[in-house]
Design an enzyme around this catalytic site. Structure first.
Site, short mmCIF file in Angstrom:
data_model
loop_
_atom_site.label_atom_id
_atom_site.label_comp_id
_atom_site.label_asym_id
_atom_site.label_seq_id
_atom_site.Cartn_x
_atom_site.Cartn_y
_atom_site.Cartn_z
N SER A 31 0.87 -1.20 0.00
CA SER A 31 0.00 0.00 0.00
C SER A 31 0.89 1.23 0.00
O SER A 31 2.01 1.20 0.53
CB SER A 31 -0.87 0.01 1.26
OG SER A 31 -1.52 1.27 1.38
N TYR B 83 -2.14 -0.83 10.23
CA TYR B 83 -2.22 -1.14 8.79
C TYR B 83 -0.96 -0.62 8.09
O TYR B 83 -0.34 -1.32 7.29
CB TYR B 83 -3.47 -0.50 8.21
CG TYR B 83 -3.70 -0.76 6.73
CD1 TYR B 83 -4.51 -1.82 6.31
CD2 TYR B 83 -3.13 0.06 5.75
CE1 TYR B 83 -4.74 -2.05 4.96
CE2 TYR B 83 -3.35 -0.17 4.40
CZ TYR B 83 -4.16 -1.23 4.01
OH TYR B 83 -4.38 -1.45 2.67
#
Ligand code: NAD
Length: 278
Positions: A141, A154
């Protein structure tokens, strides 16, 4: 069979929704047979039913070693080999201030986002090495690189995925096995909306709201990421390993030009400060 993945066999985790589902469709269109692996078994089976006999669905929790081993076995059992593993399943993980985050939240977030990738690589690598080659793709990501684009855990988990990718690539390279990461920016999926059951209207509203922040003028679509996965799965990327392909509409380069201060955007004659003769 023709196509960039003709007669190849792939496993796609998180294959029932969003980026994973778009990738399954793209891989099948390019000639591959695909194991659709997802926690949402019903949705995975529905997709396999729609796409036909070159797909099969398995319900797996990618954070559980027996499930991951079964998922890899399914590729061999059903289609005879494995060429591509896309470790893509994920969720948003723990939200909130770090002091209010429990150890159980931490463990679950890292189990689903990082342990899953480790397990996938662990179980696929021996097979791919025996076969003399293959491609492993892990979903990172842009949140791996910049704070503020995701919750704390995350972000940390995705940074781990990107670096595990590099480290593993160095070991597997001599056996012809490549390992790369794809790092999406903001992509219109249920995960980005924050609800697995987000409907098309909710996703459309999210697209509109986020478009102005995007240098390319729109958010990402699952197909944008499927195209990147196809590239890394196919022989078009045969000399690429240990890399992170950032697919983010330009957002990690900076904000859109329209938000730059006006002084940067208006063309004016510049004054020349360089002394004569230099
Ligand atoms: P999505 O919610 O559409 O799909 C995620 C899929 O993963 C779902 O089908 C879900 O059932 C499955 N899944 C979740 N936990 C699982 C588990 N334990 N075992 C097996 N399957 C599980 O979301 P998406 O946006 O397509 O996400 C795909 C990947 O892309 C994720 O790794 C996510 O972190 C990453 N990503 C997404 C964005 C974005 O903006 N959408 C941005 C950066 C990275």
């Amino acid at each position: 069979m023709t196509g960039a993945l003709a007669d190849r066999v792939a496993v796609v985790t998180g294959g029932a929704s969003g980026i994973g589902a778009a990738t399954v469709e793209r891989f099948v269109a390019e000639g591959a047979s695909v194991v659709i692996a997802d926690l949402d078994g019903d949705r995975a089976h529905a997709l396999a039913e729609r796409l036909g006999e070159r797909t099969t669905a398995v319900r797996v929790d990618v954070s559980v070693e027996d499930d991951v081993a079964m998922m890899i076995d399914e590729a061999v059992h059903r289609f005879g080999r494995l060429d591509v593993l896309f470790n893509n399943a994920g969720f948003g993980g723990a939200l909130g201030p770090i002091s209010e985050t429990s150890v159980a939240d931490f463990d679950l977030t890292f189990d689903v986002l990082v342990k899953s990738v480790y397990l996938g690589v662990k179980h696929a690598a021996p097979l791919l090495m025996d076969q003399g080659g293959g491609s492993i793709i892990n979903t990172g990501s842009v949140a791996a690189h910049r704070g503020g684009w995701s919750p704390h855990l995350y972000a940390a988990a995705k940074a781990a995925v990107v670096h595990l990718t590099r480290s593993v690539a160095l070991e597997l390279g001599s056996a012809g096995v490549r390992c790369n990461a794809i790092s999406p920016g903001f992509v219109a999926t249920p995960l980005a909306y924050g609800r697995p059951d987000a409907d098309t209207e909710q996703l459309a509203a999210m697209r509109d709201a986020a478009a102005t922040d995007q240098p390319l003028g729109r958010v990402g679509e699952p197909d944008d990421l499927a195209a990147a996965a196809l590239f890394l799965a196919s022989d078009e990327s045969v000399w690429i390993t240990g890399q992170e392909l950032v697919v983010d509409g330009g957002i990690s380069a900076g904000p859109p030009w329209s938000t730059f201060p006006e002084a940067f955007r208006v063309t004016r004659p510049i004054r020349h400060h360089r002394p004569p003769g230099r």
